[in-house]
Enzyme design. Structure first.
Site, PDB file in Angstrom:
ATOM      1  N   CYS A   1       6.125  -8.626   6.356  1.00 39.80           N
ATOM      2  CA  CYS A   1       6.101  -9.929   7.003  1.00 39.80           C
ATOM      3  C   CYS A   1       7.134 -10.926   6.493  1.00 39.80           C
ATOM      4  CB  CYS A   1       4.726 -10.556   6.868  1.00 39.80           C
ATOM      5  SG  CYS A   1       3.415  -9.591   7.582  1.00 39.80           S
TER       6      CYS A   1
ATOM      7  N   ARG B   1      13.226  -6.970   6.247  1.00 38.84           N
ATOM      8  CA  ARG B   1      11.987  -6.712   5.526  1.00 38.84           C
ATOM      9  C   ARG B   1      11.105  -5.720   6.271  1.00 38.84           C
ATOM     10  NH1 ARG B   1      10.912 -10.741   1.627  1.00 38.84           N
ATOM     11  NH2 ARG B   1       8.698 -10.390   1.725  1.00 38.84           N
TER      12      ARG B   1
ATOM     13  N   TRP C   1       4.364  -7.317  10.064  1.00 37.42           N
ATOM     14  CA  TRP C   1       4.259  -5.872   9.813  1.00 37.42           C
ATOM     15  C   TRP C   1       2.772  -5.582   9.848  1.00 37.42           C
ATOM     16  CZ3 TRP C   1       2.404  -2.189   6.338  1.00 37.42           C
ATOM     17  CH2 TRP C   1       3.064  -0.958   6.308  1.00 37.42           C
TER      18      TRP C   1
ATOM     19  N   ASN D   1       1.297 -13.827   5.322  1.00 37.62           N
ATOM     20  CA  ASN D   1       1.749 -12.530   4.796  1.00 37.62           C
ATOM     21  C   ASN D   1       0.714 -12.113   3.776  1.00 37.62           C
ATOM     22  OD1 ASN D   1       3.115 -10.327   3.800  1.00 37.62           O
ATOM     23  ND2 ASN D   1       4.602 -11.527   2.618  1.00 37.62           N
ATOM     24  N   GLY D   2       0.305 -10.834   3.794  1.00 42.39           N
ATOM     25  CA  GLY D   2      -0.690 -10.368   2.827  1.00 42.39           C
ATOM     26  C   GLY D   2      -1.946  -9.911   3.543  1.00 42.39           C
TER      27      GLY D   2
ATOM     28  N   GLU E   1      15.316  11.613  -5.397  1.00 43.34           N
ATOM     29  CA  GLU E   1      15.866  10.455  -4.680  1.00 43.34           C
ATOM     30  C   GLU E   1      16.612  10.912  -3.418  1.00 43.34           C
ATOM     31  OE1 GLU E   1      15.438   7.441  -4.586  1.00 43.34           O
ATOM     32  OE2 GLU E   1      17.222   6.553  -3.696  1.00 43.34           O
TER      33      GLU E   1
ATOM     34  N   LYS F   1      15.590   9.654   0.352  1.00 43.25           N
ATOM     35  CA  LYS F   1      16.540   9.002   1.263  1.00 43.25           C
ATOM     36  C   LYS F   1      16.541   9.722   2.607  1.00 43.25           C
ATOM     37  CE  LYS F   1      17.750   5.490  -0.531  1.00 43.25           C
ATOM     38  NZ  LYS F   1      16.667   5.473  -1.357  1.00 43.25           N
TER      39      LYS F   1
ATOM     40  N   GLU G   1      13.245   9.098   4.607  1.00 39.50           N
ATOM     41  CA  GLU G   1      13.030   7.752   5.148  1.00 39.50           C
ATOM     42  C   GLU G   1      14.045   7.389   6.225  1.00 39.50           C
ATOM     43  OE1 GLU G   1      14.860   5.501   1.200  1.00 39.50           O
ATOM     44  OE2 GLU G   1      13.360   4.485   2.391  1.00 39.50           O
TER      45      GLU G   1
ATOM     46  N   HIS H   1       8.488  29.323  -9.127  1.00 36.88           N
ATOM     47  CA  HIS H   1       7.031  29.285  -9.294  1.00 36.88           C
ATOM     48  C   HIS H   1       6.326  28.940  -7.989  1.00 36.88           C
ATOM     49  CE1 HIS H   1       7.591  29.806 -13.566  1.00 36.88           C
ATOM     50  NE2 HIS H   1       8.577  28.914 -13.474  1.00 36.88           N
TER      51      HIS H   1
ATOM     52  N   LYS I   1      10.914  -3.431   3.809  1.00 35.95           N
ATOM     53  CA  LYS I   1      11.776  -3.530   2.637  1.00 35.95           C
ATOM     54  C   LYS I   1      10.975  -3.870   1.395  1.00 35.95           C
ATOM     55  CE  LYS I   1      15.664  -3.714   0.382  1.00 35.95           C
ATOM     56  NZ  LYS I   1      16.132  -2.380  -0.068  1.00 35.95           N
TER      57      LYS I   1
HETATM   58  C1  F6R Z   1      13.420   3.559  -0.776  1.00 36.32           C
HETATM   59  C2  F6R Z   1      12.959   2.239  -1.115  1.00 36.32           C
HETATM   60  C3  F6R Z   1      11.562   2.075  -1.606  1.00 36.32           C
HETATM   61  C4  F6R Z   1      11.509   1.027  -2.736  1.00 36.32           C
HETATM   62  C5  F6R Z   1      10.068   0.792  -3.172  1.00 36.32           C
HETATM   63  C6  F6R Z   1       9.977  -0.187  -4.326  1.00 36.32           C
HETATM   64  O1  F6R Z   1      14.745   3.552  -0.372  1.00 36.32           O
HETATM   65  O2  F6R Z   1      13.671   1.280  -0.981  1.00 36.32           O
HETATM   66  O3  F6R Z   1      11.037   3.289  -2.039  1.00 36.32           O
HETATM   67  O4  F6R Z   1      12.284   1.480  -3.798  1.00 36.32           O
HETATM   68  O5  F6R Z   1       9.316   0.306  -2.100  1.00 36.32           O
HETATM   69  O6  F6R Z   1      10.508  -1.419  -3.984  1.00 36.32           O
HETATM   70  P1  F6R Z   1      10.925  -2.480  -5.075  1.00 36.32           P
HETATM   71  O7  F6R Z   1      12.015  -1.908  -5.900  1.00 36.32           O
HETATM   72  O8  F6R Z   1      11.335  -3.687  -4.307  1.00 36.32           O
HETATM   73  O9  F6R Z   1       9.693  -2.723  -5.913  1.00 36.32           O
END
Ligand code: F6R
Length: 620
Positions: free
Chosen positions: A2, A27, A75, A101-102, A489, A493, A496, A512, A615
């Protein structure tokens, strides 16, 4: 999650609010809305889907001009993404408009109470109860200055959960009131005008002067009286002033097709800026901002690194370096699991929380749990003024600049570097490493921006490879030692951004079980350590490549320049510059980011705003 925007000032509120919402789009959201207050009348517009839908609606049915307004990108949590569930929500009597938000955890009981008094709800959201309650409490509050703020304080005391709320009332045409508990809210102060935002991106086009609000506080913004902050109990409070060091251009695409591409390209700068001012001339660490005393740092006997998603992967990488340099045991854990398993924490435990946004609820809750157990908490964070650094005992900012694409790239690299600074600083304070040893590692760190730059110069073949992988059903990622979290990682990537099934494995674990999934043509990305690496893991990874290839895998090998051992087994070879083992993740991650971005783009997906993602994840 949000996005929240509020404006009081001389400008047309709708334009300011829409611009703020546009800047907060990153976001993640699924509907949007605005409410304007003019001539004692509230007018609202809300639409499911992207902002463009709302803008179309506003073009077809314009709202009366106003200089005070609020806006929201939602959101969905309670109630699906629809026009009627979009915010703002207006009270049944039409006096109050609220954005939120929340999550209001006790909304069901409050809703039942409102319904019992005859109110009919027009949405399925938890937010709507706040609009009705606020209207009712306002009526019961004595007339006079600050009445809406007083009513907001009364309502907040009845709410459970995490929330940022912004409200406007028809009887107060020059006032906005906002409240926050465990959810982000910042105030921007311009020349005769005020802004509210979930983060500073909402208003950096207008002002860089900001105020940080504390936990359980209400802020009243009044056109003539200015800004007044109090606790939920009415105690006056002084908000912390700070100047935003990001400029509006930093939050724009600057000619790139995607924010993510721009942010990938900015990585050498992000790494350099995170090191800036922290490395002394004689190779010593200068971390004055870490507000823990040398004595406290010497007392530490255990470290936890706690974070989520990509930030968790940065923590996994940091473990190798911090343990190696300090000999202090390090455990790394996802924040959403940490506090629920009753971890052993005490005064001698250092908990490092890593968060790009500084607002991730899981990480914030883990931080609070650690503090309750008397552990020291050090935050590594990219967002000045956010909740996580504010509640931590110490903070080291990553200076990556605003990260707009949902998928984290430059923040990740700068988090690794910041963790390394903390590890080396601990080694320095505790006298574990000789000065010249620290100076040598500092030199390695200083060379990283250039190394990342070199990787970026060689990305064209990686893009071509990405295009050829766009139809893959699954892609596996293998690594050992620090290459293992890099594999995790890489897989994250890809999932997502490209919505392709992907998994990262410790290369040695493959035999294994997971090797059974490899079939003719399965793409397998292997992150190969340096042939000069300690523990001779290089040879073992080369064997792992042969094992998967023998079972039909199409091997994509990331190996440093000059490593000829991998050549016979690589269907595709991606070269990275020679880098010391512990520094390698900073360079080997980059081709994986580019690969995922290209695959997603080829598949026609929105690289910056992947489906279902936000985000900043501000709910647990
Ligand atoms: C993946 C990504 C998320 C954030 C996670 C933590 O590309 O961006 O996995 O890393 O939501 O977010 P922060 O670092 O803002 O606590």
């Amino acid at each position: 999650m949000c996005g929240i925007v509020g404006y009081v000032g001389p400008q047309g509120a709708l334009d300011v609010v829409l611009e703020g919402l546009r800047r907060l789009e990153y976001r993640g959201y699924d509907s949007a809305g605005v409410a304007l207050l003019s001539d004692g009348e509230l007018s609202t517009a809300k639409k499911a889907g992207k902002l463009a839908n709302l803008e179309k609606e506003l073009a077809e049915q314009p709202l009366p001009a106003a200089t005070i307004g609020i806006g929201h990108t939602r959101w969905a949590t309670h109630g699906g993404p629809s026009d009627r569930n979009a915010h703002p929500h207006v009270s049944a009597d039409g006096t109050v408009a609220v954005i939120h938000n929340g999550i209001i955890e006790n909304f069901a009981a409050l809703r039942a109470e409102c319904e019992a008094s005859g109110i009919e709800f027009s949405s399925e959201t938890d937010t709507e109860v706040v609009a009705h309650l606020l209207a009712a409490v306002y009526e019961a509050t004595p007339e006079g200055e600050g009445r809406l703020a007083e009513a907001m304080r009364g309502v907040c005391q009845r709410l459970e959960g995490a929330f940022t709320l912004v409200a406007t009332h028809v009887a107060e045409p020059d006032t906005l009131v906002a409240a926050r508990r465990s959810s982000p809210l910042v105030v921007g102060v311009g020349d005769g005008e005020y802004f509210l935002g979930s983060d500073v991106a909402a208003f950096i086009g207008h002002t860089r002067e900001a105020r940080e609000l504390g936990q359980d506080q209400v802020v009243e913004i009044d056109r003539t009286r200015g800004l007044t902050v109090t606790g939920f109990d009415g105690t006056p409070a002084e908000p912390k002033a700070y100047t935003v060091d990001w400029d509006a251009a930093a939050a724009e695409k600057g000619g790139y097709d995607w924010f993510m591409l721009k942010e990938i390209a900015e990585q050498p700068q992000a790494v350099a800026d995170t090191l800036l001012g922290r490395l002394g001339e004689n190779g010593e660490l200068l971390l004055d901002e870490v507000r823990l005393s040398d004595e406290e740092l010497r007392d530490i006997d255990k470290i936890f690194v706690v974070s989520c998603g990509t930030s968790y992967h940065a923590g996994l990488i940091a473990k190798y370096a911090i343990e190696h340099w300090t000999r202090i045991p390090v455990e790394v854990e996802v924040a959403s699991e940490f506090r629920y398993r009753d971890p052993v924490l005490d005064r001698s435990t250092l908990v490092i929380v890593i968060s790009q946004s500084g607002e991730t609820m899981d990480t914030l809750m883990a931080l609070r749990h650690a503090k309750e157990q008397k552990a020291r908490v050090l935050a590594i964070c990219n967002a000045n003024g956010s909740t996580i650094p504010r509640e931590s005992d110490a903070v080291l900012y990553t200076h990556a600049g605003p990260e707009i694409a949902v998928a984290s790239t430059k923040a990740f690299l700068s988090q690794i570097v910041a963790c390394y600074l903390v590890g080396l600083f601990l080694a320095q304070v505790r006298g574990i490493k000789y000065e010249d040893e620290i100076a040598a590692i500092v030199d390695d760190l200083r060379r990283l921006p250039e190394a990342v730059e070199k990787v970026l110069e060689q990305m064209e073949p990686v893009r071509a490879l990405g295009r050829s992988l766009a139809d893959a059903n699954t892609i596996l990622f293998l690594g050992r030692h620090v290459g293992f979290p890099v594999a995790l990682e890489g897989a994250l990537k890809l999932k997502e951004l490209a919505y392709i099934h992907a998994e990262g494995f410790a290369a040695g674990e493959l035999k294994h079980g997971p090797i059974a999934v490899i079939d003719q043509g399965t793409p397998v990305v292997v992150i190969v350590p340096s042939p000069r690496s300690r523990n001779s893991v290089h040879g073992k990874v080369v064997s792992n490549i042969q094992e998967v290839r023998a079972r039909g895998a199409r091997t994509i090998v990331i190996a440093e320049e000059g490593d000829e051992d991998v050549v016979p087994y690589a269907d595709h070879l991606i070269r990275v510059p020679r880098t010391p083992t512990l520094m390698a993740p900073v360079v080997t991650t980059v081709p994986l980011q580019v690969l995922s971005c290209e695959i997603a783009d080829t598949r026609g997906f929105d690289v910056d705003q992947p489906r279902n993602l936000a985000k900043s994840v501000t709910v647990e």
